[in-house]
Design a protein around this motif. Structure first.
Motif, short mmCIF file in Angstrom:
data_model
loop_
_atom_site.label_atom_id
_atom_site.label_comp_id
_atom_site.label_asym_id
_atom_site.label_seq_id
_atom_site.Cartn_x
_atom_site.Cartn_y
_atom_site.Cartn_z
N SER A 337 0.93 -1.08 -0.07
CA SER A 337 -0.52 -0.10 0.12
C SER A 337 0.79 0.81 -0.10
O SER A 337 1.99 1.25 0.73
CB SER A 337 -0.59 -0.45 1.11
N ILE A 338 0.10 2.55 -0.69
CA ILE A 338 0.54 3.43 0.21
C ILE A 338 1.02 4.30 1.66
O ILE A 338 0.16 4.25 1.85
CB ILE A 338 0.05 5.53 -0.68
N PRO A 339 2.96 4.31 1.95
CA PRO A 339 2.37 4.20 3.27
C PRO A 339 1.85 5.33 3.87
O PRO A 339 1.78 6.48 3.29
CB PRO A 339 4.43 4.78 3.83
N ARG A 340 1.21 5.39 4.70
CA ARG A 340 0.64 6.65 5.67
C ARG A 340 1.75 7.61 5.78
O ARG A 340 1.00 8.56 5.97
CB ARG A 340 -0.46 5.92 6.80
N GLU A 341 2.40 7.40 5.89
CA GLU A 341 3.84 8.11 6.47
C GLU A 341 4.20 8.64 5.71
O GLU A 341 4.77 9.93 5.35
CB GLU A 341 5.38 7.70 6.69
N ASN A 356 2.14 0.35 -11.16
CA ASN A 356 2.89 -0.30 -10.24
C ASN A 356 1.85 -1.69 -9.66
O ASN A 356 0.22 -1.54 -10.61
CB ASN A 356 3.42 0.50 -9.58
N ASN A 357 1.86 -1.95 -9.03
CA ASN A 357 0.71 -2.79 -8.61
C ASN A 357 0.40 -2.86 -7.03
O ASN A 357 0.50 -4.09 -6.29
CB ASN A 357 1.64 -4.39 -8.68
N LEU A 358 0.13 -1.45 -6.57
CA LEU A 358 0.43 -0.65 -5.46
C LEU A 358 -1.48 -1.34 -5.14
O LEU A 358 -2.24 -1.08 -6.02
CB LEU A 358 0.05 0.63 -5.62
N ALA A 359 -1.77 -1.82 -3.94
CA ALA A 359 -3.16 -1.86 -4.22
C ALA A 359 -3.87 -1.22 -1.92
O ALA A 359 -2.95 -0.36 -1.47
CB ALA A 359 -2.95 -3.66 -3.08
N GLY A 360 -4.76 -0.92 -1.63
CA GLY A 360 -5.20 -0.81 -0.92
C GLY A 360 -5.71 0.66 -1.30
O GLY A 360 -5.91 0.49 -1.76
N VAL A 361 -5.78 1.28 0.00
CA VAL A 361 -6.99 2.69 -0.17
C VAL A 361 -5.82 4.09 -0.48
O VAL A 361 -4.57 4.07 -0.02
CB VAL A 361 -7.68 2.83 0.77
N ILE A 362 -5.89 4.86 -1.03
CA ILE A 362 -5.36 5.84 -0.98
C ILE A 362 -5.46 7.10 1.02
O ILE A 362 -6.66 6.83 0.66
CB ILE A 362 -6.02 7.36 -1.96
N SER A 383 -7.88 1.41 -3.82
CA SER A 383 -9.77 0.11 -3.95
C SER A 383 -10.47 1.57 -2.41
O SER A 383 -9.45 2.40 -2.37
CB SER A 383 -9.78 -0.92 -3.92
N GLY A 384 -11.49 0.90 -2.51
CA GLY A 384 -11.72 2.06 -1.95
C GLY A 384 -12.16 3.64 -2.29
O GLY A 384 -12.17 3.90 -3.70
N TRP A 385 -12.35 4.28 -1.03
CA TRP A 385 -12.81 6.18 -1.87
C TRP A 385 -11.83 6.90 -1.59
O TRP A 385 -10.80 6.90 -1.63
CB TRP A 385 -14.14 7.02 -0.27
N ILE A 386 -12.53 8.27 -2.57
CA ILE A 386 -11.21 8.60 -2.88
C ILE A 386 -11.15 10.25 -1.13
O ILE A 386 -12.98 10.50 -1.31
CB ILE A 386 -11.62 9.74 -3.81
N PRO A 387 -10.50 10.00 -0.42
CA PRO A 387 -10.52 10.97 0.53
C PRO A 387 -10.50 12.04 0.02
O PRO A 387 -10.22 12.68 -0.50
CB PRO A 387 -8.82 10.29 1.15
N ALA A 388 -11.78 12.73 0.71
CA ALA A 388 -12.32 14.18 1.00
C ALA A 388 -10.96 14.89 1.32
O ALA A 388 -11.03 15.97 0.81
CB ALA A 388 -13.22 14.06 2.41
N SER A 389 -9.78 14.86 1.86
CA SER A 389 -8.78 15.53 2.01
C SER A 389 -8.35 16.12 1.11
O SER A 389 -7.31 16.93 0.86
CB SER A 389 -7.53 14.47 3.33
N PHE A 403 -7.81 4.32 -13.69
CA PHE A 403 -6.95 2.85 -14.28
C PHE A 403 -6.62 2.22 -12.93
O PHE A 403 -6.05 1.43 -12.90
CB PHE A 403 -6.30 2.27 -14.90
N ASN A 404 -7.84 1.90 -11.86
CA ASN A 404 -7.65 1.72 -10.32
C ASN A 404 -8.75 0.72 -10.04
O ASN A 404 -9.52 0.95 -11.54
CB ASN A 404 -7.91 2.86 -9.50
N ASP A 405 -9.20 0.67 -9.25
CA ASP A 405 -10.92 -0.04 -8.20
C ASP A 405 -11.75 0.96 -7.66
O ASP A 405 -11.53 0.30 -6.78
CB ASP A 405 -9.91 -1.49 -8.23
N LEU A 406 -11.22 1.98 -7.64
CA LEU A 406 -12.23 3.15 -7.03
C LEU A 406 -13.31 2.90 -6.91
O LEU A 406 -14.31 2.81 -8.18
CB LEU A 406 -11.27 4.46 -7.50
N THR A 407 -14.52 2.99 -5.71
CA THR A 407 -15.72 3.25 -5.78
C THR A 407 -15.97 4.46 -4.81
O THR A 407 -15.26 5.19 -4.74
CB THR A 407 -16.18 1.44 -4.89
N GLY A 408 -17.26 4.57 -5.02
CA GLY A 408 -18.38 5.75 -3.98
C GLY A 408 -18.40 6.60 -5.15
O GLY A 408 -18.26 6.49 -6.42
#
Length: 873
Positions: A337-341, A356-362, A383-389, A403-408
């Motif tokens: 995933s993209i590191p939270r740091e 790349n082959n990154l997964a998880g949420v933004i 995946s997941g939602w685009i963060p409101a931030s 070209f991701n699996d973003l939803t919402g």
């Protein structure tokens, strides 16, 4: 030993050129009248020296005793000789040093001229700065690209782009020990980088980029401890990165982009604590990022894109690199995933992790990067939602999440990104209505929401700078948004595959900058004939297929001199094809009119379209012959080599030239199925005239179209024979002449079509033997030739009556093969018997005991036989 001298304070010395030498006079025993004697050698006129001696020395000497005076005078004479000798030696040293400096400068010049003599120059007009290098002029003042220090030593050699073709083998590195900067970039240097480049011990900057150097990066570069800049990019160096580069403790900039480097990144590079710039992109590096990399705490720009790197992105990079501004790892195989740091790298301006082959949420923390100007995360598995931030990124100019699996839903906070020029959310699983706040984005140039699940109406676009807008393949409803008519800068507009309805506004045709327009696969209606003229002089591609448009052939196209693709199939257009099509659309390459209500004969002017490579008139009501159609399609007479057919637009984003490419896509009936060709459509060459009422013969001129890949003449009223030279269509892959009134034999040349994989000649009046050989042997489906009562031979079960049919030939072939197999069987038996007999009799001949034993056995059998006969008697 007593020192005699005149106190320096007692002499009123002229403020001119003095050289002071303290001497010792050996004058025996010390005297109360003895004083320190100071002898001054004046670098002035002899008269001045005499004056000083007479004025200052003689009075004092006269006061001493006669013996001491004699000693002193003797000492002065002796010391004067010594002083003259020392003065002479000093003059020799000074002259020697001057001669040495001149000799050094001459040796540097000679070394450069020797190196220059090995060059070949690519600029014959003498524009290279090296033409100023001449033994007749001063190296430091007249030679281009040369700078020297105060001592006359060469310190800079800067000749980028000088047209040099040669090697570094003849460069005498040992001669240039004072050199601090060497720039030979942008030339045509070949060969290897010599290891003795390490002799340039004063070097702080080395730039050999954009050449043709090979042989790897020499490990000896690690000994240049003063080096701060090392640029070797754009050379086919090859090999791994030497770990010795980690010894360059002063190195601040390391650029090895596009150097054909392989293997893993050495762990030692993490010890370059002064490094601020690292570019290893466009190589073949593999493995993960070394765990030592966080040690490069001064890192500002980090580029490792287009490699074969894998593993996870270390979170410590963002916590230990507080000053990093550019971070690019795109076109690799990173996972996780993209590191939270990442939120701690608050000075980031560019973040590129796409492909790349990154997964998880933004991560939500991405909203902390308030200085971010470019965010590219496309082509991953996020995946997941685009963060409101993301609404906090008010300086963001470009955001690409495609070209991701973003939803919402798309967050309404997107409207706060006031600097946004490019927004691409295409090819995800986003849904719902688009937020109305998008209208607040006044600086948008490029907008792409295509290939999602959006519903509702297309929102109003507030930007008057919009160049490209794509909303295709969603579930948008409503009428065509008239707001687009006010965006006069619009060049690309794609609203295809939605549920739009109603008529098109006339103002649409006033968008004079429009290059690409795709409104296909909607429920749009209207009569194009009533729209009148329009100003679409730049239009290159128009897609109106699969709607409910009516009227005649659109007259609005009459001024579209640059039109390349015209697809108005699957509508209710009717009437004739206008005669002006040949002169008004000279650039046309693809014409698709299938499934309409067009009728009448084809105008001869259509053959004026010399660039036409795909003609689809299927499923209309056209009549008349087709012989005049095939005369001048010169683009079909040769294979197409252009791989792609696309519309491109250039714009400036972040002070860089960005190219927006939109690839054409066309539905083609190919090998009896419908396919959508996208990207490779430029390679497609063919004609489809099926399902009309064409009559007459197939012209022999059709064989001139040797670049054709498919030909469909089915379901017409064509008669006569199939042209004998049909085999000249060497690239033909699909041929359909079914459901016509063709007669005669199938030409034998058809067997020359080695690429033919789809053939249909059914439902005609063909007769004779079906040709065989080559590719035809693989087309063994009898339905290809069905309902042709006069045909015989393979693959039909009907044998030809003259005994030459293919079926009989095949039967005879099978029988012949069986006979040969039987013959081989008997031959093998005979050969086995012969071999066995040879082994048997050979043993008897070679081995005497065996032979004696056999003869004894035979004799015994003979004796027993004779005894039996006697007994019987």
């Amino acid at each position: 030993m007593v020192r005699h001298s005149f106190p320096a304070a007692s002499l009123d010395l002229p403020k001119t050129r003095w050289s002071t030498i303290r001497l010792h006079a050996n004058v025996g025993q010390p005297s109360p009248h003895t004083k320190d004697l100071l002898i001054l050698v004046i670098d002035a006129d002899p008269s001045e020296q005499d004056a000083v001696i007479k004025e200052d020395i003689t009075p004092r000497v006269a006061l001493v005793a006669p013996q001491i005076e004699a000693d002193v005078m003797e000492s002065m004479v002796r010391n004067t000789k010594v002083c003259l000798l020392i003065l002479f030696m000093l003059l020799i040293c000074t002259c020697g040093r001057t001669i040495s400096l001149q000799s050094k400068a001459e040796s540097e010049a000679k070394a450069l001229l020797t190196w220059k003599s090995t060059f070949m120059f690519s600029d014959a007009n003498g524009s290279s700065p090296l033409w100023s290098w001449s033994p007749a002029t001063s190296t430091c003042s007249s030679w281009s690209g040369i700078k020297c220090n105060a001592a006359g030593h060469m310190t800079q050699l800067m000749v980028p782009g000088a047209g040099i073709t040669g090697t570094l083998d003849a460069f005498d590195f040992i001669t240039f020990l004072a050199l601090t900067s060497l720039n030979l970039s942008g030339n045509h240097l070949m060969g290897t980088i010599p290891a003795n480049v390490s002799l340039l011990t004063s070097l702080t900057s080395l730039d050999l980029s954009n050449n043709n150097l090979t042989g790897g990066i020499p490990a000896a570069l690690g000994t240049l401890h003063h080096l701060r800049v090392l640029l070797l990019r754009d050379n086919p160096l090859g090999g791994p990165i030497p770990g010795s580069l980690a010894k360059l403790g002063a190195l601040q900039r390391l650029d090895l982009q596009a150097a054909h480097l392989v293997d893993k990144i050495p762990v030692e590079l993490g010890h370059l604590g002064a490094l601020t710039f690292l570019d290893l992109s466009r190589n073949n590096l593999s493995g993960g990022l070394p765990p030592s990399f966080p040690g490069m705490r001064k890192m500002r720009e980090f580029y490792l894109s287009r490699n074969k790197l894998s593993g996870m992105i270390p979170p410590d990079l963002f916590t230990h690199w507080p000053k990093v501004t550019m971070f690019a790892l795109h076109y690799n195989s990173f996972t996780g995933s993209i590191p939270r740091e990442i939120g701690k790298a608050t000075k980031l301006r560019l973040l590129s992790l796409h492909t790349n082959n990154l997964a998880g949420v933004i991560p939500v923390e991405i909203g902390s990067l308030v200085g971010l100007e470019m965010l590219d995360l496309e082509k991953n598995s996020l995946s997941g939602w685009i963060p409101a931030s993301v609404g906090n990124l008010t300086l963001l100019v470009l955001m690409i999440l495609s070209f991701n699996d973003l939803t919402g839903l798309v967050p309404s906070e997107v409207g706060s990104m006031s600097s946004l020029q490019g927004l691409d959310l295409s090819n995800n699983k986003l849904e719902g209505e688009l937020p109305a706040t998008i209208s607040s984005l006044k600086n948008l140039h490029d907008l792409d929401f295509s290939n999602n699940k959006f519903t509702g109406t297309i929102p109003s676009i507030g930007s008057r700078k919009l160049i490209s807008a794509a909303f295709g393949n969603n579930n948008f409803v409503g009428s065509f948004p008239q707001k687009f008519c006010q965006i006069t800068s619009l060049e690309i507009l794609d609203l295809s595959s939605n549920k739009l309805s109603g008529e098109l506004p006339n103002c649409l045709w006033d968008l004079h900058d429009l290059l690409f327009l795709d409104l296909s696969s909607n429920a749009l209606t209207g009569d194009f004939q009533s729209t009148g003229s329009a100003n679409l002089s730049y239009l290159e591609s128009l897609h109106l297929a699969n709607n409910k448009f009516t009227g005649g052939f659109p007259t609005i196209l009459k001024n579209c001199k640059k039109l390349v693709v015209l697809d108005i199939g699957e509508n209710y257009f009717s009437g004739l094809i206008p005669s002006w099509i040949g002169s008004s659309l000279p650039s046309l390459r693809i014409l698709r009119l299938r499934f309409n209500l067009f009728g009448g004969s084809i105008p001869s002017q259509l053959s004026q379209l010399s660039h036409l490579q795909l003609l689809d008139l299927a499923s209309n009501h056209f009549t008349g012959p087709i012989h005049h159609l095939l005369a001048n399609f010169s683009s079909m007479m040769k294979p197409q080599t252009e791989f792609n057919m696309s519309t491109s637009v250039h714009e400036e984003v972040l002070h860089l030239d960005e190219e927006i490419v939109y690839v054409d896509r066309i539905n083609v009936n190919w090998k009896m199925k419908s396919y959508q060709f996208q990207g490779t459509i430029a390679l497609m060459v063919g004609i489809d005239l099926s399902a009309n009422s064409f009559s007459g013969e197939i012209p022999s001129e059709i064989a001139n179209l040797q670049g054709t890949r498919f030909l469909n003449l089915s379901r017409n009223h064509l008669s006569g024979c199939i042209p004998e030279n049909i085999g000249d269509l060497e690239l033909l892959e699909s041929l359909d002449c079914s459901w016509n009134e063709l007669s005669g034999a199938i030409p034998s040349s058809i067997s020359k079509l080695v690429f033919l994989s789809s053939l249909n000649l059914s439902n005609n009046h063909l007769s004779g033997e079906i040709p065989t050989g080559n590719q035809l042997q693989t087309l063994d489906d009898p339905s290809i030739y069905k309902n042709n009562s006069g045909l015989c031979g393979f693959p039909l079960s009907v044998a030809c009556s003259n005994g030459s049919g293919t079926t009989e030939t095949l039967d005879r072939s099978k029988k012949h093969d069986a006979e040969i197999e039987t013959l081989y069987f008997y031959y093998s038996i005979i050969a086995g018997l012969g071999l066995g007999l040879w082994l048997w009799f050979g043993s008897l001949v070679l081995f005497r005991p065996w032979r004696s034993f056999l003869f004894c056995c035979v004799d015994r059998i003979q004796d027993r036989t004779m005894k039996g006969r006697r007994a019987f008697r």
